[in-house]
Design a protein around this motif. Sequence first.
Motif, short mmCIF file in Angstrom:
data_model
loop_
_atom_site.label_atom_id
_atom_site.label_comp_id
_atom_site.label_asym_id
_atom_site.label_seq_id
_atom_site.Cartn_x
_atom_site.Cartn_y
_atom_site.Cartn_z
N LEU A 76 0.97 -1.35 -0.70
CA LEU A 76 0.15 -0.28 -0.07
C LEU A 76 0.84 1.36 -0.26
O LEU A 76 0.26 2.29 -0.66
CB LEU A 76 -0.31 -0.15 1.23
CG LEU A 76 -1.99 -1.33 1.10
CD1 LEU A 76 -2.39 -1.54 3.07
CD2 LEU A 76 -2.81 -1.00 -0.19
N ALA A 77 2.21 1.04 0.77
CA ALA A 77 2.96 2.32 0.69
C ALA A 77 3.61 2.48 -0.77
O ALA A 77 3.50 3.65 -0.99
CB ALA A 77 4.25 2.06 1.96
N ILE A 78 3.96 1.43 -1.28
CA ILE A 78 4.67 2.02 -1.96
C ILE A 78 3.23 2.37 -3.31
O ILE A 78 4.24 3.19 -4.63
CB ILE A 78 4.97 0.31 -2.70
CG1 ILE A 78 6.33 -0.10 -2.28
CG2 ILE A 78 5.75 0.82 -5.09
CD1 ILE A 78 6.88 -2.01 -2.32
N THR A 79 2.29 2.39 -3.64
CA THR A 79 1.47 2.93 -4.50
C THR A 79 0.52 4.10 -4.01
O THR A 79 -0.32 4.15 -4.57
CB THR A 79 0.14 1.41 -4.94
OG1 THR A 79 -0.57 1.25 -3.51
CG2 THR A 79 0.52 0.13 -5.37
N GLY A 80 0.61 4.19 -3.00
CA GLY A 80 0.16 5.75 -2.69
C GLY A 80 0.80 6.76 -1.88
O GLY A 80 0.41 7.38 -1.45
N TRP A 81 2.05 7.15 -2.17
CA TRP A 81 3.56 7.97 -2.10
C TRP A 81 3.24 9.23 -3.29
O TRP A 81 3.70 10.21 -2.60
CB TRP A 81 4.37 7.41 -1.59
CG TRP A 81 5.51 6.90 -3.42
CD1 TRP A 81 5.33 5.49 -3.48
CD2 TRP A 81 6.22 7.40 -3.76
NE1 TRP A 81 5.73 5.34 -4.34
CE2 TRP A 81 6.72 6.09 -5.29
CE3 TRP A 81 6.44 8.80 -3.79
CZ2 TRP A 81 7.50 7.10 -6.04
CZ3 TRP A 81 7.48 9.43 -4.80
CH2 TRP A 81 8.09 7.94 -6.07
N ALA A 82 3.59 8.89 -4.25
CA ALA A 82 3.41 9.60 -5.55
C ALA A 82 3.10 11.07 -5.02
O ALA A 82 3.45 11.98 -5.47
CB ALA A 82 3.38 8.92 -7.17
N ALA A 83 1.41 10.60 -5.39
CA ALA A 83 0.83 12.17 -5.44
C ALA A 83 0.96 13.13 -4.14
O ALA A 83 1.44 14.38 -4.42
CB ALA A 83 -1.15 11.96 -5.09
N SER A 84 1.38 12.55 -2.95
CA SER A 84 2.23 13.76 -2.12
C SER A 84 3.17 14.23 -2.22
O SER A 84 4.00 15.40 -2.14
CB SER A 84 2.39 12.56 -1.03
OG SER A 84 0.61 12.01 -0.34
N SER A 85 4.45 13.28 -2.67
CA SER A 85 5.41 13.45 -3.27
C SER A 85 5.76 14.57 -4.73
O SER A 85 6.20 16.00 -4.41
CB SER A 85 6.39 12.13 -3.87
OG SER A 85 7.21 13.35 -4.76
N ARG A 86 4.85 15.04 -5.39
CA ARG A 86 4.66 15.60 -6.13
C ARG A 86 3.85 17.38 -6.14
O ARG A 86 4.12 18.87 -5.52
CB ARG A 86 3.13 15.88 -6.85
CG ARG A 86 2.82 14.14 -8.02
CD ARG A 86 4.69 14.51 -8.56
NE ARG A 86 3.62 15.70 -9.78
CZ ARG A 86 5.56 16.22 -10.74
NH1 ARG A 86 6.30 15.33 -10.57
NH2 ARG A 86 5.10 17.20 -11.63
N VAL A 87 2.79 17.30 -4.67
CA VAL A 87 2.79 18.52 -3.59
C VAL A 87 3.75 18.97 -2.85
O VAL A 87 4.45 20.37 -2.39
CB VAL A 87 1.82 18.25 -2.27
CG1 VAL A 87 1.76 19.43 -1.63
CG2 VAL A 87 0.63 17.99 -3.04
N LEU A 88 5.16 17.83 -2.50
CA LEU A 88 6.27 18.87 -1.50
C LEU A 88 7.25 18.85 -2.98
O LEU A 88 7.91 19.89 -2.26
CB LEU A 88 6.50 17.16 -0.91
CG LEU A 88 5.93 16.51 0.07
CD1 LEU A 88 6.68 15.44 0.85
CD2 LEU A 88 5.94 18.08 1.13
N ARG A 89 6.41 18.38 -3.46
CA ARG A 89 8.08 19.32 -4.28
C ARG A 89 7.57 20.57 -4.44
O ARG A 89 8.75 21.36 -4.84
CB ARG A 89 8.32 18.43 -5.98
CG ARG A 89 8.83 19.25 -6.82
CD ARG A 89 8.90 18.31 -8.61
NE ARG A 89 9.62 18.30 -9.22
CZ ARG A 89 9.70 19.38 -9.97
NH1 ARG A 89 8.49 20.25 -9.72
NH2 ARG A 89 10.02 20.04 -11.25
#
Length: 343
Positions: free
Chosen positions: A176-189
Amino acid sequence: MTNLTPTTEPSIGDAPDQLAAVAGALGEKPRSALRAMLPTLTPWLVTGLTLIGLIALFGIVGPFFVQDPTVIRNIGLTAPSADHIMGTTQTGQDVFAQLAYATRGSLEIGLLVGVLATILSAFFGILGAYIGGFADEAFSLFSNVFLVIPGLPLVIVISGFVPPKQRGLWTIAVVLAITGWAASSRVLRAQTLSIRNRDYVNAARVSGERSFRVIAVEILPNLLPVLASQFVFAVIAAILAEAGLAFLGLGASNSSTLGTMLFYAQNGFALPLGAWWWFIPPGLIIALFGTGLSLINFSIDEIINPRLKNARLYRKRNKTALRNEAARLTSAARTGKTQRSAS
């Protein structure tokens, strides 16, 4: 009256200054930068913290005071009674005991996924944006690849390939972690790109500070509200996703969660047989837990977007002004009536 509403889109680093300006306009004592980064104690926050605290307490302490949830009895589908306050399953297992252990299992998965997803999103979002250049492009491409992949089908495929005996809490949490981090990463970027060019960050670079210390001391504290919000959202999404996987038979085979309770209730025909005490409690726990985290997230949103808090402070001030004006008019009316009676 001075207009304190920001004319440009606010960022996390501007929040303490804007909130201090509003507090000064309302005649309140300005709060410190650290206090301004913490959520205000509102009824929504109190309600959310109460719900989360009660559910967490039940999941942590409850298993020590309940019966063995695996014991099979010849009293299948017994309605709630003094001996079994939430009834029994089709095989006579105590539903209340199962609910206590299942709540603990779901909390463990939610916490694990929240921590892992937040770490991944912070690594690919903050580090890549600060370094820039090829690293930023590579990390962005990697994040975009995970964004365009459908999350639920990928989770189902990965979980389906994992043997049932190896499908424990950690396995489900990692998937679940591998498939759920990408959207948050874009916001932090995006937030890091806005902060890294500020004067205090440039001053730290010029003074010879190492990149790791600049990120940890100058950038990361300004992103704590965003990270907290993303952590809360990751926990909610993880518990719901695990419940969906378990309902499909792809959950943790060697652990008890709220999703596995719903899975066994569905297989035991709890709904057609009218055994509401078997499937309503786990569903209600999931709903209340998600509600509590959402209410906490609303309070964190006020830190991320100062306009939300400014609007609430203005409404509070206007209500206070209206109450004071009403009290003044009432007092004036009573004084005039008294003077007329005396004359």
